[in-house]
Design a protein around this motif. Sequence first.
Motif, mmCIF file in Angstrom:
data_model
loop_
_atom_site.group_PDB
_atom_site.id
_atom_site.type_symbol
_atom_site.label_atom_id
_atom_site.label_comp_id
_atom_site.label_asym_id
_atom_site.label_seq_id
_atom_site.Cartn_x
_atom_site.Cartn_y
_atom_site.Cartn_z
ATOM 1 N N LYS A 166 -67.583 89.902 14.109
ATOM 2 C CA LYS A 166 -67.815 89.095 12.807
ATOM 3 C C LYS A 166 -67.095 87.646 12.340
ATOM 4 C CE LYS A 166 -69.611 91.756 8.572
ATOM 5 N NZ LYS A 166 -69.847 91.757 7.433
ATOM 6 N N ASN A 167 -65.376 88.442 13.677
ATOM 7 C CA ASN A 167 -64.209 87.338 13.579
ATOM 8 C C ASN A 167 -64.946 86.668 15.032
ATOM 9 O OD1 ASN A 167 -62.161 86.175 15.009
ATOM 10 N ND2 ASN A 167 -61.717 88.045 13.879
ATOM 11 N N LYS A 168 -65.440 84.897 15.012
ATOM 12 C CA LYS A 168 -65.865 83.930 15.721
ATOM 13 C C LYS A 168 -64.912 84.157 16.739
ATOM 14 C CE LYS A 168 -68.053 81.492 12.352
ATOM 15 N NZ LYS A 168 -68.507 80.527 11.506
ATOM 16 N N GLY A 169 -63.537 83.780 16.640
ATOM 17 C CA GLY A 169 -62.682 84.103 18.289
ATOM 18 C C GLY A 169 -62.765 85.316 18.499
ATOM 19 N N ALA A 170 -62.662 86.351 18.122
ATOM 20 C CA ALA A 170 -62.842 87.913 18.895
ATOM 21 C C ALA A 170 -64.323 86.700 19.524
ATOM 22 C CB ALA A 170 -62.758 88.468 18.160
ATOM 23 N N VAL A 171 -65.768 87.028 19.853
ATOM 24 C CA VAL A 171 -66.288 86.633 19.819
ATOM 25 C C VAL A 171 -66.717 85.723 21.234
ATOM 26 C CG1 VAL A 171 -69.067 86.279 19.617
ATOM 27 C CG2 VAL A 171 -67.988 87.270 18.277
ATOM 28 N N VAL A 172 -66.049 84.523 20.389
ATOM 29 C CA VAL A 172 -65.908 83.490 21.812
ATOM 30 C C VAL A 172 -64.633 84.132 23.079
ATOM 31 C CG1 VAL A 172 -64.615 81.538 22.477
ATOM 32 C CG2 VAL A 172 -65.812 82.141 20.509
ATOM 33 N N GLY A 173 -63.404 84.494 22.699
ATOM 34 C CA GLY A 173 -62.935 85.578 24.023
ATOM 35 C C GLY A 173 -63.690 86.485 24.354
ATOM 36 N N LEU A 174 -64.186 87.119 23.943
ATOM 37 C CA LEU A 174 -65.217 88.377 24.873
ATOM 38 C C LEU A 174 -66.530 87.684 25.302
ATOM 39 C CD1 LEU A 174 -65.617 91.456 25.439
ATOM 40 C CD2 LEU A 174 -68.493 91.249 23.073
ATOM 41 N N VAL A 175 -67.071 86.507 25.644
ATOM 42 C CA VAL A 175 -67.581 85.884 26.265
ATOM 43 C C VAL A 175 -66.726 85.554 27.251
ATOM 44 C CG1 VAL A 175 -70.005 83.694 26.114
ATOM 45 C CG2 VAL A 175 -69.486 85.443 23.918
ATOM 46 N N ILE A 176 -65.768 84.567 27.241
ATOM 47 C CA ILE A 176 -65.157 84.249 28.583
ATOM 48 C C ILE A 176 -65.028 84.931 29.262
ATOM 49 C CG2 ILE A 176 -63.000 82.636 29.118
ATOM 50 C CD1 ILE A 176 -63.303 81.432 26.211
ATOM 51 N N LEU A 177 -64.090 85.916 28.082
ATOM 52 C CA LEU A 177 -63.875 87.221 29.189
ATOM 53 C C LEU A 177 -64.793 87.895 30.237
ATOM 54 C CD1 LEU A 177 -61.492 88.698 30.338
ATOM 55 C CD2 LEU A 177 -62.199 90.479 28.101
ATOM 56 N N THR A 178 -65.963 87.992 29.473
ATOM 57 C CA THR A 178 -67.229 88.696 30.613
ATOM 58 C C THR A 178 -67.391 87.609 31.701
ATOM 59 O OG1 THR A 178 -67.943 89.230 28.484
ATOM 60 C CG2 THR A 178 -69.812 89.569 30.124
ATOM 61 N N PHE A 179 -67.158 86.478 30.949
ATOM 62 C CA PHE A 179 -68.026 85.540 32.095
ATOM 63 C C PHE A 179 -67.074 85.486 33.592
ATOM 64 C CE2 PHE A 179 -66.693 80.726 33.961
ATOM 65 C CZ PHE A 179 -68.285 80.803 34.371
ATOM 66 N N ILE A 180 -65.261 85.469 33.090
ATOM 67 C CA ILE A 180 -64.246 86.005 34.406
ATOM 68 C C ILE A 180 -64.746 86.561 34.599
ATOM 69 C CG2 ILE A 180 -62.347 85.560 34.757
ATOM 70 C CD1 ILE A 180 -61.790 83.612 32.243
ATOM 71 N N VAL A 181 -64.764 87.535 34.373
ATOM 72 C CA VAL A 181 -65.075 89.548 35.218
ATOM 73 C C VAL A 181 -66.219 89.391 35.960
ATOM 74 C CG1 VAL A 181 -65.302 91.838 34.848
ATOM 75 C CG2 VAL A 181 -63.998 90.352 32.892
ATOM 76 N N LEU A 182 -67.013 88.928 35.233
ATOM 77 C CA LEU A 182 -67.960 88.407 36.208
ATOM 78 C C LEU A 182 -68.382 87.869 37.611
ATOM 79 C CD1 LEU A 182 -71.314 88.667 33.555
ATOM 80 C CD2 LEU A 182 -69.954 90.526 35.073
ATOM 81 N N MET A 183 -68.078 87.139 37.695
ATOM 82 C CA MET A 183 -67.349 85.631 38.276
ATOM 83 C C MET A 183 -66.266 86.454 39.151
ATOM 84 S SD MET A 183 -69.080 83.433 37.725
ATOM 85 C CE MET A 183 -69.083 82.560 39.473
#
Length: 344
Positions: A49-66
């Motif tokens: 429900k925390n939008k900031g945490a979701v944004v952080g999780l998306v960015i982190l997932t992208f960097i980890v995959l790259m």
Amino acid sequence: MLDKVVVDGNEVLLTEDMFTLDSIDSKESEAITRPSLTFWQDARKRLFKNKGAVVGLVILTFIVLMAAFAPILSKFTYDKQNLYHAKVPPKFPIVSSLGVMDGRASLDGKDVYAEKNIEETYLFGTDALGRDIWTRVWTGARVSLFIALIAATFDLLIGVTYGGISAYYGGRVDIIMQRIIEVITGIPSLVILTLFIMVFDPGILSMALAMAISGWTGMARVVRSHVLRLKNQEFVLASKTLGSSDIKLIKKHLLPNVIGQIVVMIMFTLPSAIFYEAFLSFIGLGLQPPNASLGVLINDGFKSFQTHPYMMLIPSVVICLLIFSLNLLADGLRDAVDPKMRNQ
């Protein structure tokens, strides 16, 4: 008792026939309509429900995959040199039509790819030795994530164990163990790292050993404070009265009640470790060229910042996004595991 009310300026007498008695089903009124959630299910629900945490999780997932797949899928290696392709500007197909990262030199506006007849496309350009910055950036991100995982591992294995034992046994054991921590924290981490560099070469091994000695003390103090608060609670005393061993008390009753704080501390440890590695590599105490690290890339790009700013800006943006996403996710986890934030 009947009373009068004013309706449209007129007084109306309330009578019993104006009201109807509603039947009450005791089973239905006592039924629990909200689904029962465990602690972690509720924490996960509040985290998303925390939008900031979701944004952080998306960015982190992208960097980890790259970081995991980009160096593997690239046809260049992080250390392959090609002096003829030195300082080739980035050419990214998605944004090149906007005049950004279009393969043209920033000073004279000439198409370097056409001038040198370069057939390959360097998405992030090349450095002064013709090495592909795209591959080097994501290889450096892989190194940064690896250093962060090492720091988290030491926090879990050493910090949690040390702090839990110190708080649980207390007394003279706690005094001695806390004096040891004070001695360790009194020695600057750069001094410890310098001593290891004198014995070993600058690199991941030296940084890992330095973190193994001094990086876990913060976690140990946090775990100690929470265990001191919990060890005299009724459920712990009851388990001790029933004959539970010390290991079982710590494992089954104390650690599960501080696991939320441990997770939050680890999430805040990760960006600190990434910045620590980048700073040491930037000043020459970490990884050394031709090894790829975000700190090494920023240091190399700093030398050519006025003429080729992309060499420094691209790895700087990546490390900023990485640290930013981890901090956002850590803030979200802190709120999610805090019972005081449950109804907010």
